[in-house]
Design a protein around this motif. Structure first.
Motif, PDB file in Angstrom:
ATOM      1  N   VAL A   1     -10.829   4.793  -4.121  1.00 44.45           N
ATOM      2  CA  VAL A   1      -9.938   5.356  -5.133  1.00 44.45           C
ATOM      3  C   VAL A   1      -9.820   4.405  -6.319  1.00 44.45           C
ATOM      4  O   VAL A   1     -10.121   3.217  -6.223  1.00 44.45           O
ATOM      5  CB  VAL A   1      -8.525   5.648  -4.551  1.00 44.45           C
ATOM      6  CG1 VAL A   1      -8.599   6.613  -3.386  1.00 44.45           C
ATOM      7  CG2 VAL A   1      -7.821   4.358  -4.149  1.00 44.45           C
ATOM      8  N   ASN A   2      -9.357   4.941  -7.437  1.00 48.27           N
ATOM      9  CA  ASN A   2      -9.219   4.150  -8.657  1.00 48.27           C
ATOM     10  C   ASN A   2      -7.779   3.767  -8.970  1.00 48.27           C
ATOM     11  O   ASN A   2      -7.533   2.969  -9.865  1.00 48.27           O
ATOM     12  CB  ASN A   2      -9.806   4.924  -9.836  1.00 48.27           C
ATOM     13  CG  ASN A   2     -11.311   5.060  -9.725  1.00 48.27           C
ATOM     14  OD1 ASN A   2     -12.035   4.075  -9.763  1.00 48.27           O
ATOM     15  ND2 ASN A   2     -11.793   6.281  -9.556  1.00 48.27           N
ATOM     16  N   VAL A   3      -6.828   4.367  -8.262  1.00 44.64           N
ATOM     17  CA  VAL A   3      -5.421   4.040  -8.488  1.00 44.64           C
ATOM     18  C   VAL A   3      -5.030   2.862  -7.605  1.00 44.64           C
ATOM     19  O   VAL A   3      -5.729   2.543  -6.632  1.00 44.64           O
ATOM     20  CB  VAL A   3      -4.518   5.258  -8.187  1.00 44.64           C
ATOM     21  CG1 VAL A   3      -4.794   6.386  -9.166  1.00 44.64           C
ATOM     22  CG2 VAL A   3      -4.675   5.723  -6.744  1.00 44.64           C
ATOM     23  N   PRO A   4      -3.923   2.181  -7.932  1.00 46.97           N
ATOM     24  CA  PRO A   4      -3.481   1.053  -7.101  1.00 46.97           C
ATOM     25  C   PRO A   4      -3.227   1.446  -5.653  1.00 46.97           C
ATOM     26  O   PRO A   4      -2.777   2.555  -5.361  1.00 46.97           O
ATOM     27  CB  PRO A   4      -2.195   0.601  -7.786  1.00 46.97           C
ATOM     28  CG  PRO A   4      -2.355   1.017  -9.209  1.00 46.97           C
ATOM     29  CD  PRO A   4      -3.093   2.319  -9.149  1.00 46.97           C
ATOM     30  N   VAL A   5      -3.519   0.519  -4.760  1.00 51.18           N
ATOM     31  CA  VAL A   5      -3.340   0.726  -3.318  1.00 51.18           C
ATOM     32  C   VAL A   5      -2.250  -0.208  -2.811  1.00 51.18           C
ATOM     33  O   VAL A   5      -2.230  -1.403  -3.126  1.00 51.18           O
ATOM     34  CB  VAL A   5      -4.662   0.452  -2.561  1.00 51.18           C
ATOM     35  CG1 VAL A   5      -4.452   0.546  -1.054  1.00 51.18           C
ATOM     36  CG2 VAL A   5      -5.741   1.420  -3.020  1.00 51.18           C
ATOM     37  N   ILE A   6      -1.344   0.359  -2.030  1.00 45.89           N
ATOM     38  CA  ILE A   6      -0.221  -0.385  -1.469  1.00 45.89           C
ATOM     39  C   ILE A   6      -0.393  -0.427   0.042  1.00 45.89           C
ATOM     40  O   ILE A   6      -0.391   0.605   0.705  1.00 45.89           O
ATOM     41  CB  ILE A   6       1.116   0.290  -1.843  1.00 45.89           C
ATOM     42  CG1 ILE A   6       1.282   0.330  -3.366  1.00 45.89           C
ATOM     43  CG2 ILE A   6       2.297  -0.415  -1.179  1.00 45.89           C
ATOM     44  CD1 ILE A   6       2.126   1.469  -3.870  1.00 45.89           C
ATOM     45  N   GLY A   7      -0.586  -1.605   0.587  1.00 45.66           N
ATOM     46  CA  GLY A   7      -0.831  -1.746   2.021  1.00 45.66           C
ATOM     47  C   GLY A   7       0.455  -1.697   2.818  1.00 45.66           C
ATOM     48  O   GLY A   7       1.464  -2.276   2.429  1.00 45.66           O
ATOM     49  N   ALA A   8       0.420  -1.019   3.969  1.00 48.63           N
ATOM     50  CA  ALA A   8       1.601  -0.904   4.820  1.00 48.63           C
ATOM     51  C   ALA A   8       1.186  -0.895   6.289  1.00 48.63           C
ATOM     52  O   ALA A   8       0.131  -0.376   6.643  1.00 48.63           O
ATOM     53  CB  ALA A   8       2.369   0.379   4.489  1.00 48.63           C
ATOM     54  N   GLY A   9       2.049  -1.484   7.115  1.00 48.18           N
ATOM     55  CA  GLY A   9       1.798  -1.502   8.551  1.00 48.18           C
ATOM     56  C   GLY A   9       1.550  -2.901   9.068  1.00 48.18           C
ATOM     57  O   GLY A   9       0.551  -3.526   8.725  1.00 48.18           O
ATOM     58  N   GLY A  10       2.478  -3.428   9.853  1.00 46.29           N
ATOM     59  CA  GLY A  10       2.296  -4.739  10.482  1.00 46.29           C
ATOM     60  C   GLY A  10       2.498  -5.923   9.568  1.00 46.29           C
ATOM     61  O   GLY A  10       2.107  -7.039   9.903  1.00 46.29           O
ATOM     62  N   ILE A  11       3.123  -5.727   8.409  1.00 42.85           N
ATOM     63  CA  ILE A  11       3.327  -6.821   7.459  1.00 42.85           C
ATOM     64  C   ILE A  11       4.712  -7.425   7.679  1.00 42.85           C
ATOM     65  O   ILE A  11       5.723  -6.795   7.387  1.00 42.85           O
ATOM     66  CB  ILE A  11       3.163  -6.329   6.012  1.00 42.85           C
ATOM     67  CG1 ILE A  11       1.740  -5.798   5.810  1.00 42.85           C
ATOM     68  CG2 ILE A  11       3.464  -7.454   5.017  1.00 42.85           C
ATOM     69  CD1 ILE A  11       1.508  -5.099   4.488  1.00 42.85           C
ATOM     70  N   GLY A  12       4.738  -8.644   8.200  1.00 39.90           N
ATOM     71  CA  GLY A  12       6.014  -9.264   8.537  1.00 39.90           C
ATOM     72  C   GLY A  12       6.320 -10.549   7.816  1.00 39.90           C
ATOM     73  O   GLY A  12       7.475 -10.969   7.757  1.00 39.90           O
ATOM     74  N   ASP A  13       5.300 -11.211   7.269  1.00 42.46           N
ATOM     75  CA  ASP A  13       5.544 -12.479   6.590  1.00 42.46           C
ATOM     76  C   ASP A  13       4.531 -12.682   5.474  1.00 42.46           C
ATOM     77  O   ASP A  13       3.703 -11.813   5.195  1.00 42.46           O
ATOM     78  CB  ASP A  13       5.509 -13.651   7.588  1.00 42.46           C
ATOM     79  CG  ASP A  13       4.168 -13.791   8.297  1.00 42.46           C
ATOM     80  OD1 ASP A  13       3.132 -13.305   7.781  1.00 42.46           O
ATOM     81  OD2 ASP A  13       4.140 -14.391   9.386  1.00 42.46           O
TER      82      ASP A  13
END
Length: 361
Positions: free
Chosen positions: A221-233
């Motif tokens: 994709v060409n739009v910004p990507v926001i990562g999610a899942g398992g992010i704690g620190d």
């Protein structure tokens, strides 16, 4: 798509595209978490430089307006309004009759009169009535779960100048979202707590971990990507950025923050030996959502074929939850939680927000 090339953006290169999308100092979005937060948490995160989020999917229109007024009275920073955009099904009496037969032993145990249960749901999709109420506030950022609203409604939202993002749980969903007007895409890995944002499929075998999902979506994709899942620190933040995410969405780590409204039972479960054991379940709402495994999930099975269609399954689950909680038990409490609770600390949300990124420099 970053032209097929995954780059590590790092703290010194908080990309201008994602800055323009979020309007924040930090590439950190607090995940909207219905039932465990209100405007207080959103305000704290926004004031700290992240994007605070208000979950609106279970609020009445009057409550939504009141919460927005509270946010705007407390901060001039950007914030996110989050809505569900599922298609409301018809109430199916026969479906519920079968499910109530399964639950009969629990109704008897917790003294719930099944015959008195109503046929209404609390999770309503975004609609023009809600749009009428929020338009005077000129919201700058709105996120959706379960796809996007219809084209006319989406066009109305974007006519205000609002940026719109939504969750993708597969590459196909990400491509669909970009093609249908999303300004950014949340790549929701299987590790994430709460409801899966699935909307093009209901097949759980299509769901993948955040690392694989972020890197694949970033290349398509060409739009910004926001990562999610398992992010704690901060290390998890850096990992997501190195995989091609432009920003991250963090939920579970905020559950113990002083501004969260997480219940004592829920907090106790997160801090206990139970917390590493999470699973996707449909028994509380009718859609797959990740939570800490409790009695109901163990005894009924996490995914049950007779559970009523979302969002009507809460009709049976809510009174059982209420009665069990009166006894100090979480047997029927949806203990929404991601797979990684290592970042959960009883500190201020502002402190957590800053630590998530400044230490990732």
């Amino acid at each position: 798509m970053h032209n097929g090339e995954i780059t590590n953006r790092g703290s010194d290169n908080f990309d201008s595209n994602i800055k323009a999308l979020l309007g924040t100092e930090l590439p950190i979005i607090q995940a909207p978490m219905a039932g465990v937060q209100d405007s207080t948490l959103a305000i704290a995160v926004s004031e700290a430089g992240g994007l605070g989020s208000l979950p609106c999917g279970m609020l009445s229109i009057d409550q939504i307006v009141s919460e927005i007024e509270a946010i705007q009275a407390s901060t001039t920073k950007p914030y996110n309004l989050n809505f569900f955009c599922h298609r409301m099904p018809q109430f199916d009496q026969s479906q519920h009759a079968k499910w109530r037969t399964v639950l009969t032993p629990y109704f008897e145990e917790f003294d719930v009169n099944a015959a008195s249960l109503l046929n209404s749901a609390t999770r309503m999709p975004f609609n023009h009535d809600i749009a009428d109420a929020i338009e005077p506030f000129c919201p700058s950022f709105i996120s959706f779960h379960f796809g996007l609203p219809d084209k006319q409604l989406l066009a109305r939202v974007k006519s205000w100048g609002a940026k719109v993002v939504s969750s993708a749980t597969t590459v196909e969903e990400a491509i669909w979202l970009e093609a249908n007007g999303a300004d950014g895409i949340i790549a929701q890995g299987i590790e994430a707590g709460g409801h899966r944002g699935m909307f093009l499929t209901d097949n759980l075998t299509t769901q993948m971990g955040a690392a694989a999902l972020i890197s694949q979506i970033a290349q398509r994709v060409n739009v910004p990507v926001i990562g999610a899942g398992g992010i704690g620190d901060s290390n998890d933040v850096q990992s997501a950025l190195s995989l091609g995410a432009d920003a991250v969405l963090v939920g579970t780590a905020y559950l113990l923050c002083v501004e969260a409204k997480t219940s004592p039972l829920h907090r106790a479960a997160i801090q206990s030996g139970q917390s590493p054991h999470t699973a996707l379940t449909n028994i509380f709402s009718g859609r797959p959502a990740r939570g800490i495994v409790n009695r109901a999930m163990k005894e009924l099975g996490c995914i049950h074929p007779l559970v009523p269609t979302f969002p009507f399954a809460s009709i049976e689950a809510t009174p059982l939850r209420s009665q069990a909680e009166l006894q100090g038990r979480d047997d029927f409490t949806p203990l929404w939680c991601g797979q990684n609770t290592s970042g959960c600390k009883a500190i201020s949300a502002g402190e957590l927000t800053k630590a998530l990124y400044t230490q990732a420099s």
